[in-house]
Design a protein around this motif. Structure first.
Motif, PDB file in Angstrom:
ATOM      1  N   UNK A 170      -1.614   2.133  -4.725  1.00 43.86           N
ATOM      2  CA  UNK A 170      -1.985   1.292  -5.862  1.00 43.86           C
ATOM      3  C   UNK A 170      -3.465   1.414  -6.224  1.00 43.86           C
ATOM      4  N   UNK A 171      -4.199   2.215  -5.470  1.00 41.41           N
ATOM      5  CA  UNK A 171      -5.637   2.355  -5.681  1.00 41.41           C
ATOM      6  C   UNK A 171      -5.917   3.370  -6.793  1.00 41.41           C
ATOM      7  N   UNK A 172      -7.039   3.251  -7.488  1.00 44.58           N
ATOM      8  CA  UNK A 172      -7.333   4.132  -8.626  1.00 44.58           C
ATOM      9  C   UNK A 172      -7.283   5.623  -8.294  1.00 44.58           C
ATOM     10  N   UNK A 173      -7.581   5.997  -7.064  1.00 42.89           N
ATOM     11  CA  UNK A 173      -7.569   7.412  -6.696  1.00 42.89           C
ATOM     12  C   UNK A 173      -6.142   7.975  -6.671  1.00 42.89           C
ATOM     13  N   UNK A 174      -5.144   7.101  -6.501  1.00 36.26           N
ATOM     14  CA  UNK A 174      -3.745   7.525  -6.518  1.00 36.26           C
ATOM     15  C   UNK A 174      -3.323   8.228  -5.245  1.00 36.26           C
ATOM     16  N   UNK A 175      -2.287   9.049  -5.354  1.00 32.01           N
ATOM     17  CA  UNK A 175      -1.752   9.778  -4.209  1.00 32.01           C
ATOM     18  C   UNK A 175      -0.719   8.973  -3.440  1.00 32.01           C
ATOM     19  N   UNK A 176      -0.363   9.488  -2.285  1.00 33.10           N
ATOM     20  CA  UNK A 176       0.614   8.858  -1.413  1.00 33.10           C
ATOM     21  C   UNK A 176      -0.040   8.481  -0.091  1.00 33.10           C
TER      22      UNK A 176
ATOM     23  N   UNK B 290      -1.662   6.545  10.044  1.00 30.40           N
ATOM     24  CA  UNK B 290      -1.791   6.497   8.592  1.00 30.40           C
ATOM     25  C   UNK B 290      -2.369   7.814   8.106  1.00 30.40           C
ATOM     26  N   UNK B 291      -1.726   8.414   7.091  1.00 30.20           N
ATOM     27  CA  UNK B 291      -2.198   9.663   6.505  1.00 30.20           C
ATOM     28  C   UNK B 291      -2.117   9.546   4.984  1.00 30.20           C
ATOM     29  N   UNK B 292      -2.888  10.353   4.306  1.00 29.84           N
ATOM     30  CA  UNK B 292      -2.865  10.355   2.844  1.00 29.84           C
ATOM     31  C   UNK B 292      -2.572  11.753   2.315  1.00 29.84           C
ATOM     32  N   UNK B 293      -2.034  11.785   1.090  1.00 25.51           N
ATOM     33  CA  UNK B 293      -1.717  13.056   0.438  1.00 25.51           C
ATOM     34  C   UNK B 293      -2.110  12.972  -1.032  1.00 25.51           C
ATOM     35  N   UNK B 294      -2.781  14.019  -1.495  1.00 26.33           N
ATOM     36  CA  UNK B 294      -3.158  14.100  -2.906  1.00 26.33           C
ATOM     37  C   UNK B 294      -2.240  15.037  -3.686  1.00 26.33           C
ATOM     38  N   UNK B 295      -1.237  15.617  -2.993  1.00 30.61           N
ATOM     39  CA  UNK B 295      -0.390  16.619  -3.640  1.00 30.61           C
ATOM     40  C   UNK B 295       1.104  16.305  -3.490  1.00 30.61           C
ATOM     41  N   UNK B 296       1.458  15.049  -3.715  1.00 29.01           N
ATOM     42  CA  UNK B 296       2.859  14.597  -3.678  1.00 29.01           C
ATOM     43  C   UNK B 296       3.544  14.844  -2.340  1.00 29.01           C
ATOM     44  N   UNK B 297       2.801  14.805  -1.255  1.00 22.73           N
ATOM     45  CA  UNK B 297       3.388  14.900   0.075  1.00 22.73           C
ATOM     46  C   UNK B 297       3.556  16.304   0.623  1.00 22.73           C
ATOM     47  N   UNK B 298       3.033  17.302  -0.060  1.00 22.94           N
ATOM     48  CA  UNK B 298       3.134  18.663   0.485  1.00 22.94           C
ATOM     49  C   UNK B 298       2.231  18.819   1.705  1.00 22.94           C
ATOM     50  N   UNK B 299       1.062  18.187   1.683  1.00 24.40           N
ATOM     51  CA  UNK B 299       0.162  18.193   2.839  1.00 24.40           C
ATOM     52  C   UNK B 299      -0.322  16.770   3.082  1.00 24.40           C
ATOM     53  N   UNK B 300      -0.508  16.453   4.362  1.00 27.40           N
ATOM     54  CA  UNK B 300      -0.974  15.121   4.763  1.00 27.40           C
ATOM     55  C   UNK B 300      -2.286  15.269   5.496  1.00 27.40           C
ATOM     56  N   UNK B 301      -3.272  14.437   5.136  1.00 28.74           N
ATOM     57  CA  UNK B 301      -4.615  14.572   5.693  1.00 28.74           C
ATOM     58  C   UNK B 301      -5.136  13.245   6.223  1.00 28.74           C
ATOM     59  N   UNK B 302      -6.231  13.346   6.919  1.00 25.16           N
ATOM     60  CA  UNK B 302      -7.000  12.202   7.414  1.00 25.16           C
ATOM     61  C   UNK B 302      -6.185  11.241   8.280  1.00 25.16           C
ATOM     62  N   UNK B 303      -5.500  11.768   9.319  1.00 26.64           N
ATOM     63  CA  UNK B 303      -4.731  10.870  10.191  1.00 26.64           C
ATOM     64  C   UNK B 303      -5.653   9.908  10.935  1.00 26.64           C
ATOM     65  N   UNK B 304      -5.222   8.663  11.004  1.00 28.39           N
ATOM     66  CA  UNK B 304      -5.981   7.648  11.740  1.00 28.39           C
ATOM     67  C   UNK B 304      -5.017   6.574  12.225  1.00 28.39           C
TER      68      UNK B 304
END
Length: 88
Positions: free
Chosen positions: A75-81, A28-42
């Motif tokens: 769906x969380x308030x912080x948004x992102x992908x 599982x990874x998250x992105x705050x920039x529409x998928x250009x970078x993916x962070x916090x893999x777990x």
């Protein structure tokens, strides 16, 4: 958007959510920039992916499945992908 229990379970028991193996392993990874970078893999499992997909669809967010990789509009308030990639 509030969802009643019957609607939540209908989403959970329908494709594409029901197509996910709850025992499968994912990264599982998250992105705050529409998928250009993916962070916090777990590591995570399909059972959690199914819950996240259900919550996103119930909230009217997009869920895309491509070559086994699932990308969810958070769906969380912080948004992102949120991206789930199968691991073997």
């Amino acid at each position: 958007m509030a969802t009643n229990h019957a609607e939540w379970f209908r989403i959970y028991d329908s494709s594409p959510v029901a197509d996910v193996d709850p025992k499968a392993s994912y990264r599982k990874e998250t992105s705050d920039d529409d998928g250009r970078t993916w962070e916090y893999p777990r590591p995570t499992r399909g059972e959690f992916l199914r819950l996240e997909m259900t919550e996103a669809l119930a909230a009217g967010c997009s869920v895309e499945v491509r070559d086994g990789v699932v990308t969810i509009q958070s769906p969380h308030p912080i948004g992102g992908l949120i991206r789930y990639t199968p691991t073997h």
